[in-house]
Design a protein around this motif. Structure first.
Motif, PDB file in Angstrom:
ATOM      1  N   TYR A  44      -9.172 -10.234  12.796  1.00 40.55           N
ATOM      2  CA  TYR A  44     -10.030  -9.046  12.248  1.00 40.55           C
ATOM      3  C   TYR A  44     -10.940  -9.420  10.672  1.00 40.55           C
ATOM      4  N   SER A  45     -12.160  -9.363  10.856  1.00 40.34           N
ATOM      5  CA  SER A  45     -12.844  -9.712   9.810  1.00 40.34           C
ATOM      6  C   SER A  45     -13.430  -8.305   9.197  1.00 40.34           C
ATOM      7  N   SER A  46     -13.219  -7.857   7.897  1.00 44.17           N
ATOM      8  CA  SER A  46     -13.604  -6.638   7.335  1.00 44.17           C
ATOM      9  C   SER A  46     -15.031  -6.943   6.810  1.00 44.17           C
ATOM     10  N   PRO A  47     -15.786  -5.865   6.634  1.00 49.05           N
ATOM     11  CA  PRO A  47     -16.941  -6.006   6.284  1.00 49.05           C
ATOM     12  C   PRO A  47     -17.072  -6.124   4.601  1.00 49.05           C
ATOM     13  N   PRO A 390       1.391  -4.191   0.443  1.00 50.54           N
ATOM     14  CA  PRO A 390       0.639  -4.339  -0.856  1.00 50.54           C
ATOM     15  C   PRO A 390      -0.898  -4.673  -0.643  1.00 50.54           C
ATOM     16  N   ASP A 391      -1.332  -4.465   0.658  1.00 52.20           N
ATOM     17  CA  ASP A 391      -2.956  -4.934   0.630  1.00 52.20           C
ATOM     18  C   ASP A 391      -3.640  -3.925   0.273  1.00 52.20           C
ATOM     19  N   TRP A 392      -5.061  -4.402   0.094  1.00 53.64           N
ATOM     20  CA  TRP A 392      -6.131  -3.357   0.040  1.00 53.64           C
ATOM     21  C   TRP A 392      -6.361  -2.845   1.242  1.00 53.64           C
ATOM     22  N   LEU A 409       0.219   4.831  13.732  1.00 53.64           N
ATOM     23  CA  LEU A 409      -0.687   4.564  12.892  1.00 53.64           C
ATOM     24  C   LEU A 409      -1.453   3.554  13.195  1.00 53.64           C
ATOM     25  N   GLY A 410      -2.951   3.423  12.706  1.00 51.74           N
ATOM     26  CA  GLY A 410      -3.774   2.446  12.719  1.00 51.74           C
ATOM     27  C   GLY A 410      -4.435   2.112  11.256  1.00 51.74           C
ATOM     28  N   GLN A 411      -4.280   0.752  10.827  1.00 52.45           N
ATOM     29  CA  GLN A 411      -4.891   0.629   9.391  1.00 52.45           C
ATOM     30  C   GLN A 411      -5.744  -0.494   9.315  1.00 52.45           C
ATOM     31  N   THR A 412      -6.874  -0.256   8.564  1.00 52.53           N
ATOM     32  CA  THR A 412      -7.535  -1.746   8.161  1.00 52.53           C
ATOM     33  C   THR A 412      -7.313  -1.979   6.887  1.00 52.53           C
ATOM     34  N   CYS A 413      -7.607  -3.305   6.759  1.00 52.96           N
ATOM     35  CA  CYS A 413      -7.316  -3.712   5.089  1.00 52.96           C
ATOM     36  C   CYS A 413      -8.450  -4.477   4.928  1.00 52.96           C
ATOM     37  N   MET A 414      -8.944  -4.474   3.727  1.00 51.33           N
ATOM     38  CA  MET A 414      -9.983  -5.329   3.239  1.00 51.33           C
ATOM     39  C   MET A 414      -9.754  -6.912   3.255  1.00 51.33           C
ATOM     40  N   GLY A 415     -10.389  -7.835   3.801  1.00 42.65           N
ATOM     41  CA  GLY A 415      -9.991  -9.245   3.814  1.00 42.65           C
ATOM     42  C   GLY A 415      -8.900  -9.317   5.256  1.00 42.65           C
ATOM     43  N   GLY A 416      -8.762  -8.485   5.755  1.00 39.23           N
ATOM     44  CA  GLY A 416      -7.771  -8.278   7.004  1.00 39.23           C
ATOM     45  C   GLY A 416      -6.224  -7.970   6.375  1.00 39.23           C
ATOM     46  N   PRO A 417      -5.328  -7.559   7.280  1.00 38.51           N
ATOM     47  CA  PRO A 417      -5.677  -7.320   8.873  1.00 38.51           C
ATOM     48  C   PRO A 417      -5.793  -6.188   9.303  1.00 38.51           C
ATOM     49  N   LEU A 418      -6.046  -5.867  10.684  1.00 39.17           N
ATOM     50  CA  LEU A 418      -6.141  -4.984  11.302  1.00 39.17           C
ATOM     51  C   LEU A 418      -4.812  -4.434  11.997  1.00 39.17           C
TER      52      LEU A 418
END
Length: 522
Positions: A44-47, A390-392, A409-418
């Protein structure tokens, strides 16, 4: 279950929690386990920029919850079809939703009332030639394997005004604001204008931002909107979490116009509002709010907000109990969900956080059980339940991945992961039902607003009511399924189920058995 149910008593805005177990002694009966790889989540690649949303909805109508993840520029968006066996298949290219533009916010909603879910996506761009580009892209679903672009014909081919280089498309919410049976659309922007689009019922929208009264907020750094009837007058209002400025509460005047009454209602709080969630936190039958913030960012006591609703018809009033309850410090907060994780009948809090600079670079996700101890503080159990990454973090949503009766739960993180995080017993996976009983209610209509967006679902067990709002748009740039999940504890049945549809119609059922999913029609 290993822990007794603790009652919550609310007197005005004073909160008294009754418990016989101290927080440090309180074991967890559940744990969230990262099953992303096992269930088929791909790289996954976050915007670029701030924030990345995540949608959970049954887009293909097969009864299982699917996921859509907007992605960064040059990377195709991702659509994960739930195969019904605890795994997903990524099919964005197959159905025509594999755009490689920079996206962070989107929404599934049935804009044309044909009983399938369409998809709107927001673009973060300020193109050199705005005439040739739109801030929005609307895809109509023709079949579960086919979407096509109807942006221009729907009247959404337009470029929103933005201010500065950091303008971000920042959230969508849909609801039947004029009670005509179709879904209108509120679209926000961080450092730009918000737009309100009225659905004309013929496949087109009209921008009524100016006429409705919401347009004067430009430029404002708005994040997540939620549409719901917060004062019980039968008309949908709009709450918006706002960064740096006052939060907004657009109160429906029933004539196509809205007036901001956030200050009068006590929910304005000029902080750094990011994510927002709605649930009946205190079990009194009305809709409360949670708003994430950056903790003490400017040194003026900025904090997460737990806003208990004491509104009455035509009169709004919210009270902040975040400090008293102990959920105020959420670090640099983003996505938030209010859900009954252990199905004990009490609403729990989970929020994700972090940023690219100290001291928030390793800020961990927060989880609080909705059964605070005698000191009045919430039971913080992030590590115990496996939510101490500890992710963003950005988006955080709850949904039932495998239809076993509890919420994952579903979670997105900046810079990954999903991430997909499965809710399992603390001792390990492998059970048929959740630790406590559950009931899932799906408001449905045979025409118009088919999925009952904006409906309020209430249940009564003994003398206690609990309510849920059916939303399209929540958390942070995100969406949760159009269904109401209730944990029932040890109850084997619900005495009464009451569904108030957005047009005012009420349907009631009595003596409904636990551990099932039901659809309720007017």
């Amino acid at each position: 279950m290993s822990c007794s149910i603790r009652p919550l008593i609310v007197i005005g805005f004073s909160v008294v929690f009754v418990s016989s177990l101290a927080a440090q002694e309180r074991p967890s009966s559940i744990r969230f386990v990262d099953v992303s790889t096992a269930c088929g989540i791909e790289a996954y690649s976050s915007p670029e920029g701030m924030g990345a949303g995540l949608l959970a909805a049954d887009y293909d109508g097969d009864g299982d919850v699917d996921l859509f993840a907007p992605t960064g520029e040059g990377t195709p968006d991702q659509l994960y079809r739930n195969l019904g066996d605890g795994t997903f298949e990524e099919i964005a290219a197959l159905v025509g939703l594999d755009s490689v533009r920079r996206h962070r916010a989107a929404l599934f909603f049935d804009y044309d009332n044909d009983d399938d879910l369409d998809l709107i996506i927001g673009h973060d761009d300020q193109p050199a030639d705005p005439v040739q580009s739109s801030s929005f892209q609307l895809f109509r679903q023709d079949s579960p394997t086919s979407f096509h672009d109807v942006t221009a014909e729907a009247g959404l081919f337009r470029q929103a005004r933005a201010s500065g280089l950091l303008a971000h498309r920042s959230g969508f919410a849909a609801g039947d604001l004029d009670r005509d049976g179709d879904l209108d659309l509120y679209a926000t922007m961080w450092n730009g204008e918000a737009n309100l689009f009225r659905n004309e019922g013929n496949g087109t929208f009209v921008d009524i931002s100016a006429a409705s009264g919401i347009a004067h907020t430009f430029p404002v750094t708005q994040w997540q909107p939620i549409i719901g009837d917060f004062d019980g007058d039968g008309w949908q209002d709009i709450f918006v979490a706002v960064d740096f400025f006052d939060n907004l509460l657009w109160v429906n005047q029933r004539d196509g116009t809205f007036v901001n009454q956030a200050q009068e209602a006590g929910c304005n709080h000029s902080m750094n509002g990011m994510g927002a969630a709605c649930n009946d936190i205190d079990g009194d039958g009305d809709l409360d709010l949670a708003v994430t913030n950056i903790h003490d960012y400017k040194g003026f006591g900025e904090r997460n907000l737990m806003l208990l609703n004491a509104s009455k018809r035509g009169s709004f009033r919210f009270g902040d109990v975040s400090t008293a309850v102990g959920v105020a410090d959420g670090g640099w907060g983003w996505g938030v969900t209010l859900f009954d994780a252990d199905c004990d009948g009490h609403v729990d809090w989970a929020s994700t956080n972090g940023f690219e600079t100290a001291p928030w670079m390793t800020d961990t996700t927060r989880f609080y059980f909705g059964r605070p101890d005698v000191s009045g503080e919430a039971i913080e159990a992030s590590k115990q339940v496996g939510l101490a990454d500890p992710d963003w973090g950005s988006a955080l949503i709850s949904f039932d991945l495998d239809r076993d009766g509890d919420l994952d739960l579903g979670q997105t993180c900046m810079g990954g992961p999903l991430r997909v995080l499965e809710n399992v017993p603390a001792a390990g996976p492998g059970r048929a039902v959740a630790p406590g009983g559950y009931l899932v209610v799906q408001p449905r209509q045979v025409q118009g607003n088919r999925r009952g967006i904006g409906a309020i679902v209430s249940i009564r067990i003994g003398g206690r009511w609990s309510s849920r709002l059916i939303t399209a748009g929540t958390s942070f740039l995100s969406q949760e399924p159009a269904e109401a999940h209730f944990g029932l504890g040890r109850a084997s049945q619900v005495d009464r189920v009451r569904v108030q549809f957005p047009d005012g119609t009420v349907t009631s059922l009595t003596n409904v058995a636990a551990n099932q999913t039901i659809s309720v029609f007017p």
